[in-house]
Design an enzyme around this catalytic site. Sequence first.
Site, PDB file in Angstrom:
ATOM      1  N   ASP A  65       0.873  -1.175   0.000  1.00  0.00           N
ATOM      2  CA  ASP A  65       0.000   0.000   0.000  1.00  0.00           C
ATOM      3  C   ASP A  65       0.908   1.221   0.000  1.00  0.00           C
ATOM      4  O   ASP A  65       2.087   1.127   0.326  1.00  0.00           O
ATOM      5  CB  ASP A  65      -0.910   0.017   1.238  1.00  0.00           C
ATOM      6  CG  ASP A  65      -2.205   0.789   1.004  1.00  0.00           C
ATOM      7  OD1 ASP A  65      -3.288   0.167   0.999  1.00  0.00           O
ATOM      8  OD2 ASP A  65      -2.142   2.029   0.819  1.00  0.00           O
ATOM      9  N   ASP A 114     -10.685   0.485  -4.749  1.00  0.00           N
ATOM     10  CA  ASP A 114     -11.550   1.521  -5.316  1.00  0.00           C
ATOM     11  C   ASP A 114     -11.903   1.080  -6.745  1.00  0.00           C
ATOM     12  O   ASP A 114     -10.992   0.820  -7.537  1.00  0.00           O
ATOM     13  CB  ASP A 114     -10.759   2.837  -5.316  1.00  0.00           C
ATOM     14  CG  ASP A 114     -11.575   3.996  -5.844  1.00  0.00           C
ATOM     15  OD1 ASP A 114     -12.530   3.761  -6.625  1.00  0.00           O
ATOM     16  OD2 ASP A 114     -11.247   5.134  -5.497  1.00  0.00           O
ATOM     17  N   LYS A 118     -14.551   5.831 -13.263  1.00  0.00           N
ATOM     18  CA  LYS A 118     -14.293   6.745 -14.389  1.00  0.00           C
ATOM     19  C   LYS A 118     -12.987   6.456 -15.114  1.00  0.00           C
ATOM     20  O   LYS A 118     -12.822   6.849 -16.258  1.00  0.00           O
ATOM     21  CB  LYS A 118     -14.252   8.191 -13.883  1.00  0.00           C
ATOM     22  CG  LYS A 118     -15.603   8.855 -13.884  1.00  0.00           C
ATOM     23  CD  LYS A 118     -15.445  10.348 -13.691  1.00  0.00           C
ATOM     24  CE  LYS A 118     -16.746  11.059 -13.979  1.00  0.00           C
ATOM     25  NZ  LYS A 118     -16.681  12.478 -13.581  1.00  0.00           N
ATOM     26  N   THR A 188     -12.110  -6.916   6.412  1.00  0.00           N
ATOM     27  CA  THR A 188     -11.237  -5.730   6.470  1.00  0.00           C
ATOM     28  C   THR A 188     -12.020  -4.523   6.986  1.00  0.00           C
ATOM     29  O   THR A 188     -13.236  -4.547   7.114  1.00  0.00           O
ATOM     30  CB  THR A 188     -10.682  -5.381   5.072  1.00  0.00           C
ATOM     31  OG1 THR A 188     -11.759  -4.858   4.285  1.00  0.00           O
ATOM     32  CG2 THR A 188     -10.062  -6.579   4.378  1.00  0.00           C
ATOM     33  N   TYR A 190     -12.674  -1.744   5.420  1.00  0.00           N
ATOM     34  CA  TYR A 190     -13.682  -1.289   4.456  1.00  0.00           C
ATOM     35  C   TYR A 190     -14.836  -2.278   4.364  1.00  0.00           C
ATOM     36  O   TYR A 190     -15.991  -1.880   4.272  1.00  0.00           O
ATOM     37  CB  TYR A 190     -13.040  -1.067   3.075  1.00  0.00           C
ATOM     38  CG  TYR A 190     -12.424   0.302   2.962  1.00  0.00           C
ATOM     39  CD1 TYR A 190     -13.100   1.354   2.359  1.00  0.00           C
ATOM     40  CD2 TYR A 190     -11.170   0.559   3.497  1.00  0.00           C
ATOM     41  CE1 TYR A 190     -12.549   2.619   2.292  1.00  0.00           C
ATOM     42  CE2 TYR A 190     -10.602   1.825   3.426  1.00  0.00           C
ATOM     43  CZ  TYR A 190     -11.298   2.846   2.815  1.00  0.00           C
ATOM     44  OH  TYR A 190     -10.740   4.105   2.763  1.00  0.00           O
TER      45      TYR A 190
HETATM   46  C1  LIG Z   1     -10.568   1.212  -0.431  1.00  0.00           C
HETATM   47  S1  LIG Z   1      -9.041   0.962   0.401  1.00  0.00           S
HETATM   48  C2  LIG Z   1      -9.122  -0.752   0.884  1.00  0.00           C
HETATM   49  C3  LIG Z   1      -8.114  -1.075   1.957  1.00  0.00           C
HETATM   50  C4  LIG Z   1      -8.181  -2.505   2.514  1.00  0.00           C
HETATM   51  N1  LIG Z   1      -7.901  -3.493   1.493  1.00  0.00           N
HETATM   52  C5  LIG Z   1      -9.530  -2.750   3.145  1.00  0.00           C
HETATM   53  O1  LIG Z   1     -10.321  -3.523   2.580  1.00  0.00           O
HETATM   54  O2  LIG Z   1      -9.802  -2.176   4.206  1.00  0.00           O
HETATM   55  C6  LIG Z   1      -7.898   0.932  -0.956  1.00  0.00           C
HETATM   56  C7  LIG Z   1      -6.431   0.928  -0.529  1.00  0.00           C
HETATM   57  O3  LIG Z   1      -5.628   0.809  -1.673  1.00  0.00           O
HETATM   58  C8  LIG Z   1      -4.541   1.705  -1.582  1.00  0.00           C
HETATM   59  N2  LIG Z   1      -4.167   2.053  -2.953  1.00  0.00           N
HETATM   60  C9  LIG Z   1      -5.013   2.453  -3.938  1.00  0.00           C
HETATM   61  N3  LIG Z   1      -4.336   2.664  -5.062  1.00  0.00           N
HETATM   62  C10 LIG Z   1      -3.033   2.398  -4.779  1.00  0.00           C
HETATM   63  C11 LIG Z   1      -1.832   2.424  -5.547  1.00  0.00           C
HETATM   64  N4  LIG Z   1      -1.862   2.754  -6.830  1.00  0.00           N
HETATM   65  N5  LIG Z   1      -0.684   2.086  -4.943  1.00  0.00           N
HETATM   66  C12 LIG Z   1      -0.654   1.740  -3.625  1.00  0.00           C
HETATM   67  N6  LIG Z   1      -1.755   1.689  -2.859  1.00  0.00           N
HETATM   68  C13 LIG Z   1      -2.922   2.010  -3.433  1.00  0.00           C
HETATM   69  C14 LIG Z   1      -5.051   2.883  -0.781  1.00  0.00           C
HETATM   70  O4  LIG Z   1      -3.989   3.578  -0.148  1.00  0.00           O
HETATM   71  C15 LIG Z   1      -6.000   2.195   0.204  1.00  0.00           C
HETATM   72  O5  LIG Z   1      -5.355   1.861   1.423  1.00  0.00           O
END
Ligand SMILES: C[S@@+](CC[C@H](N)C(=O)[O-])C[C@H]1O[C@@H](n2cnc3c(N)ncnc32)[C@H](O)[C@@H]1O
Length: 237
Positions: A65, A114, A118, A188, A190
Site C-alpha cells: 500500500d 476503489d 471513471k 477488512t 472497508y
Molecule cells: C478502499 S481501500 C481498501 C483497503 C483494505 N484493502 C480494506 O479492505 O480495508 C484501498 C487501498 O488501496 C490503496 N491504494 C489504492 N491505489 C493504490 C496504488 N496505486 N498504490 C498503492 N496503494 C494504493 C489505498 O492507499 C488504500 O489503502
Amino acid sequence: MEQFSNVLQVPFHRIEDSDHALKGRWNDDFFLESKPLVLELGCGKGEYTTGLAQIAPYNNYIGVDIKGARMWKGAKYAIENDLDNVGFLRTHIEMIGQFFAPGEVSEIWLTFPDPQMKKTRKRLTSTRFIELYCSFLKPGGIVHLKTDSNFQFQYTHEVINANGFTIIDKMEDIYEAENLKPELNIKTFYEKQWLARGIKIKYISFIPHQHELIEPDVDIEPDTYRSFGRGAVAVDE
Ligand SMILES: C[S@@+](CC[C@H](N)C(=O)[O-])C[C@H]1O[C@@H](n2cnc3c(N)ncnc32)[C@H](O)[C@@H]1O
C-alpha cells in the site's frame, strides 16, 4: 515504520526506473524461511495479509500500500503476534514490477479496491494491471478479488471473459454460502463498513495470462452508493 523489521519503505526518488535489490530475493533476503509468496495489493491496515498468514503459515505474505499510517497497524500486529511470514511494502502498486521477479509470486489478493468507475487505467483488474501482475506471477498463479462493488465485479468478469482467463471461483454474496472458506471470512476495515450498510460482498478468483490482452469495451451500471471518481469514503477513519 522505519523501526519495523517487517516493513520496506522505498521513496520514489530512491528507485525511479531501477529494480530493487530484493527483486527475486524476497525468500532469500527478507523472510526467515523460503515459502510460496502471496501479495495483497492495496492492503490498507493489512487485515488480509495478517489473517491469511495465520490461516496459511506455509506461505509468505506481503501487503502493499502507499499509505503508511494504515500499514503501520498491520505491521505492528504482525510483530506483536510473531508472524514471521508477513512483510509490508510501502510503494505505489504501479511500481511493483520493480520489486518482484518473473515467477516469484504465487497469488495476488485484491481486497476492496476503489472501483475507479471513471478511470479504466487505474482499475486494479484492468488489462494494464493484469499485464503487470503476469510479469511476476508464476504460471497458473491466481488473482483473488473480494469487493463490495457490483461495478468492479462485473467489470472484472468482462475482462476475464474477453481474455479467456480461467475462473476458479465466483460468488455474488459470499456470506450466503454454506461452509465459507476461512480465507474468505476475514473482514477488512472497508468490508465492515460495507456490511454495516447491507451491501453484499462478492468474490471472484481467476488465473490470468498476458497474451495479447483485450480491454473490454462495455457499459457497466455504476454503483449508486459511491461517489464517482473518489471511491469509498471511510466514515470513521
Ligand atoms: C478502499 S481501500 C481498501 C483497503 C483494505 N484493502 C480494506 O479492505 O480495508 C484501498 C487501498 O488501496 C490503496 N491504494 C489504492 N491505489 C493504490 C496504488 N496505486 N498504490 C498503492 N496503494 C494504493 C489505498 O492507499 C488504500 O489503502
